[in-house]
Design a protein around this motif. Structure first.
Motif, PDB file in Angstrom:
ATOM      1  N   TYR A   8       0.888  -1.147   0.033  1.00 11.26           N
ATOM      2  CA  TYR A   8       0.082  -0.098   0.025  1.00 11.26           C
ATOM      3  C   TYR A   8       0.968   1.293   0.090  1.00 11.26           C
ATOM      4  O   TYR A   8       0.326   2.546  -0.379  1.00 11.26           O
ATOM      5  N   GLY A   9       2.117   0.950   0.262  1.00 11.76           N
ATOM      6  CA  GLY A   9       3.140   2.314   0.168  1.00 11.76           C
ATOM      7  C   GLY A   9       4.423   1.775   0.325  1.00 11.76           C
ATOM      8  O   GLY A   9       4.596   0.604   0.617  1.00 11.76           O
ATOM      9  N   MET A  10       5.218   2.644  -0.090  1.00  7.84           N
ATOM     10  CA  MET A  10       6.931   2.291  -0.133  1.00  7.84           C
ATOM     11  C   MET A  10       7.451   3.613   0.362  1.00  7.84           C
ATOM     12  O   MET A  10       6.979   4.651   0.111  1.00  7.84           O
ATOM     13  N   ALA A  11       8.722   3.224   0.936  1.00 14.03           N
ATOM     14  CA  ALA A  11       9.453   4.254   1.303  1.00 14.03           C
ATOM     15  C   ALA A  11      10.912   4.173   1.643  1.00 14.03           C
ATOM     16  O   ALA A  11      11.391   3.039   1.320  1.00 14.03           O
ATOM     17  N   TRP A  12      11.733   5.192   1.543  1.00 10.24           N
ATOM     18  CA  TRP A  12      13.147   5.104   1.766  1.00 10.24           C
ATOM     19  C   TRP A  12      13.635   5.450   3.093  1.00 10.24           C
ATOM     20  O   TRP A  12      13.027   6.459   3.517  1.00 10.24           O
ATOM     21  N   PHE A  13      14.426   4.781   3.764  1.00 11.94           N
ATOM     22  CA  PHE A  13      14.922   5.017   5.084  1.00 11.94           C
ATOM     23  C   PHE A  13      16.533   5.059   4.760  1.00 11.94           C
ATOM     24  O   PHE A  13      16.964   4.488   3.949  1.00 11.94           O
ATOM     25  N   ARG A  14      17.078   5.475   5.635  1.00 21.10           N
ATOM     26  CA  ARG A  14      18.618   5.568   5.900  1.00 21.10           C
ATOM     27  C   ARG A  14      19.115   5.514   7.189  1.00 21.10           C
ATOM     28  O   ARG A  14      18.476   5.831   8.285  1.00 21.10           O
ATOM     29  N   GLN A  15      20.271   5.019   7.232  1.00 22.95           N
ATOM     30  CA  GLN A  15      20.919   4.822   8.433  1.00 22.95           C
ATOM     31  C   GLN A  15      22.479   5.022   8.405  1.00 22.95           C
ATOM     32  O   GLN A  15      23.184   4.099   7.468  1.00 22.95           O
ATOM     33  N   ALA A  16      22.834   6.048   8.978  1.00 23.51           N
ATOM     34  CA  ALA A  16      24.408   6.299   9.143  1.00 23.51           C
ATOM     35  C   ALA A  16      24.961   5.577  10.258  1.00 23.51           C
ATOM     36  O   ALA A  16      24.171   5.315  11.240  1.00 23.51           O
ATOM     37  N   PRO A  17      26.346   5.403  10.520  1.00 28.99           N
ATOM     38  CA  PRO A  17      27.042   4.553  11.278  1.00 28.99           C
ATOM     39  C   PRO A  17      26.547   5.381  12.723  1.00 28.99           C
ATOM     40  O   PRO A  17      26.926   6.556  12.766  1.00 28.99           O
ATOM     41  N   GLY A  18      26.277   4.434  13.697  1.00 30.70           N
ATOM     42  CA  GLY A  18      26.292   4.915  14.986  1.00 30.70           C
ATOM     43  C   GLY A  18      24.684   5.750  15.422  1.00 30.70           C
ATOM     44  O   GLY A  18      24.670   6.522  16.274  1.00 30.70           O
ATOM     45  N   GLN A  19      23.725   5.997  14.154  1.00 30.60           N
ATOM     46  CA  GLN A  19      22.644   6.744  14.212  1.00 30.60           C
ATOM     47  C   GLN A  19      21.497   5.429  13.877  1.00 30.60           C
ATOM     48  O   GLN A  19      21.581   4.514  13.613  1.00 30.60           O
ATOM     49  N   GLU A  20      20.330   6.078  14.498  1.00 23.75           N
ATOM     50  CA  GLU A  20      19.137   5.398  14.295  1.00 23.75           C
ATOM     51  C   GLU A  20      18.520   5.432  12.759  1.00 23.75           C
ATOM     52  O   GLU A  20      18.860   6.568  12.078  1.00 23.75           O
ATOM     53  N   ARG A  21      17.970   4.433  12.247  1.00 24.82           N
ATOM     54  CA  ARG A  21      17.311   4.454  10.935  1.00 24.82           C
ATOM     55  C   ARG A  21      16.366   5.747  10.849  1.00 24.82           C
ATOM     56  O   ARG A  21      15.564   5.747  11.808  1.00 24.82           O
ATOM     57  N   GLU A  22      16.172   6.512   9.939  1.00 29.04           N
ATOM     58  CA  GLU A  22      15.437   7.611   9.682  1.00 29.04           C
ATOM     59  C   GLU A  22      14.818   7.587   8.217  1.00 29.04           C
ATOM     60  O   GLU A  22      15.358   7.108   7.374  1.00 29.04           O
ATOM     61  N   PHE A  23      13.614   8.063   8.445  1.00 25.82           N
ATOM     62  CA  PHE A  23      12.715   8.382   7.186  1.00 25.82           C
ATOM     63  C   PHE A  23      13.217   9.315   6.266  1.00 25.82           C
ATOM     64  O   PHE A  23      13.988  10.160   6.672  1.00 25.82           O
ATOM     65  N   VAL A  24      13.260   8.979   5.016  1.00 25.34           N
ATOM     66  CA  VAL A  24      13.641   9.894   4.069  1.00 25.34           C
ATOM     67  C   VAL A  24      12.583  10.452   3.286  1.00 25.34           C
ATOM     68  O   VAL A  24      12.330  11.546   3.267  1.00 25.34           O
ATOM     69  N   ALA A  25      11.870   9.558   2.641  1.00 18.90           N
ATOM     70  CA  ALA A  25      10.850   9.705   1.926  1.00 18.90           C
ATOM     71  C   ALA A  25       9.910   8.445   1.513  1.00 18.90           C
ATOM     72  O   ALA A  25      10.335   7.602   1.582  1.00 18.90           O
ATOM     73  N   GLY A  26       8.675   8.758   1.201  1.00 24.52           N
ATOM     74  CA  GLY A  26       7.674   7.575   1.133  1.00 24.52           C
ATOM     75  C   GLY A  26       6.623   8.219   0.135  1.00 24.52           C
ATOM     76  O   GLY A  26       6.160   9.186   0.021  1.00 24.52           O
ATOM     77  N   ILE A  27       5.940   7.148  -0.333  1.00 28.03           N
ATOM     78  CA  ILE A  27       4.807   7.243  -1.276  1.00 28.03           C
ATOM     79  C   ILE A  27       3.739   6.333  -1.246  1.00 28.03           C
ATOM     80  O   ILE A  27       4.046   5.058  -0.983  1.00 28.03           O
ATOM     81  N   ASN A  28       2.463   6.896  -1.323  1.00 24.23           N
ATOM     82  CA  ASN A  28       1.231   5.809  -1.101  1.00 24.23           C
ATOM     83  C   ASN A  28       0.892   5.216  -2.612  1.00 24.23           C
ATOM     84  O   ASN A  28       0.934   5.825  -3.483  1.00 24.23           O
ATOM     85  N   TRP A  29       1.014   4.117  -2.456  1.00 24.42           N
ATOM     86  CA  TRP A  29       0.649   3.219  -3.831  1.00 24.42           C
ATOM     87  C   TRP A  29      -0.534   3.477  -4.542  1.00 24.42           C
ATOM     88  O   TRP A  29      -0.655   3.382  -5.657  1.00 24.42           O
ATOM     89  N   SER A  30      -1.582   4.010  -3.760  1.00 25.55           N
ATOM     90  CA  SER A  30      -2.937   3.992  -4.302  1.00 25.55           C
ATOM     91  C   SER A  30      -3.000   5.509  -4.955  1.00 25.55           C
ATOM     92  O   SER A  30      -3.500   5.598  -6.241  1.00 25.55           O
ATOM     93  N   ASP A  31      -2.768   6.649  -4.545  1.00 22.76           N
ATOM     94  CA  ASP A  31      -2.994   7.840  -4.914  1.00 22.76           C
ATOM     95  C   ASP A  31      -1.634   8.739  -5.111  1.00 22.76           C
ATOM     96  O   ASP A  31      -1.640   9.806  -5.524  1.00 22.76           O
ATOM     97  N   GLY A  32      -0.566   8.182  -4.826  1.00 24.87           N
ATOM     98  CA  GLY A  32       0.700   8.900  -5.147  1.00 24.87           C
ATOM     99  C   GLY A  32       1.222   9.916  -4.202  1.00 24.87           C
ATOM    100  O   GLY A  32       2.093  10.605  -4.417  1.00 24.87           O
ATOM    101  N   SER A  33       0.418   9.885  -3.222  1.00 28.64           N
ATOM    102  CA  SER A  33       0.864  10.656  -2.148  1.00 28.64           C
ATOM    103  C   SER A  33       1.929  10.750  -1.577  1.00 28.64           C
ATOM    104  O   SER A  33       2.718   9.611  -1.841  1.00 28.64           O
ATOM    105  N   THR A  34       2.845  11.738  -1.503  1.00 27.99           N
ATOM    106  CA  THR A  34       4.360  11.667  -1.083  1.00 27.99           C
ATOM    107  C   THR A  34       4.779  12.470   0.236  1.00 27.99           C
ATOM    108  O   THR A  34       3.866  13.191   0.868  1.00 27.99           O
TER     109      THR A  34
END
Length: 127
Positions: free
Chosen positions: A32-58
């Motif tokens: 129903y949606g997909m996203a990109w996360f990123r994680q740098a050394p020593g840091q928590e995983r963080e949200f970068v960008a996401g998109i809703n699969w049905s209507d393209g909301s970002t």
């Protein structure tokens, strides 16, 4: 089950661009949606960008808004992250994630809401 495979990472100089792609396979009708996360050394995983699969909301993290663009190709079950004006602080392992919960018009930014994850691809931005 859904399998996610990322590609497109690498080394780039500050100010440059990279394009990441994520291909989904398996039970993709349950996405129903997909996203990109990123994680740098020593840091928590963080949200970068996401998109809703049905209507393209970002949705975007404030640190990348205006520089990164997420897009989808429903027919090919792929999501792309175009990254421009890259900065050294963008260096991280980037992960693709898929949301298996029905959410219409909503992009969630919490990693715990995503059921499936790719193996990650390294992005390194040199100064």
């Amino acid at each position: 089950q859904v399998q996610l495979v990322e590609s497109g990472g690498g080394l780039v100089q500050a100010g440059g661009s990279l394009r990441l792609s994520c291909a989904a396979s398996g039970r993709t009708f349950g996405i129903y949606g997909m996203a990109w996360f990123r994680q740098a050394p020593g840091q928590e995983r963080e949200f970068v960008a996401g998109i809703n699969w049905s209507d393209g909301s970002t949705g975007y993290a404030g640190s990348v808004r205006g520089r990164f663009t997420i897009s989808r190709d429903n027919a090919k079950n792929t999501v792309t992250l175009q990254m421009n004006s890259l900065r050294p602080e963008d260096t991280a392992v980037y992960y693709c994630a898929a949301d298996a919960s029905p959410r219409f018009g909503i992009v969630v930014s919490s990693a715990r809401e995503y059921s499936y994850w790719g193996q990650g691809t390294q992005v390194t931005v040199s100064s």
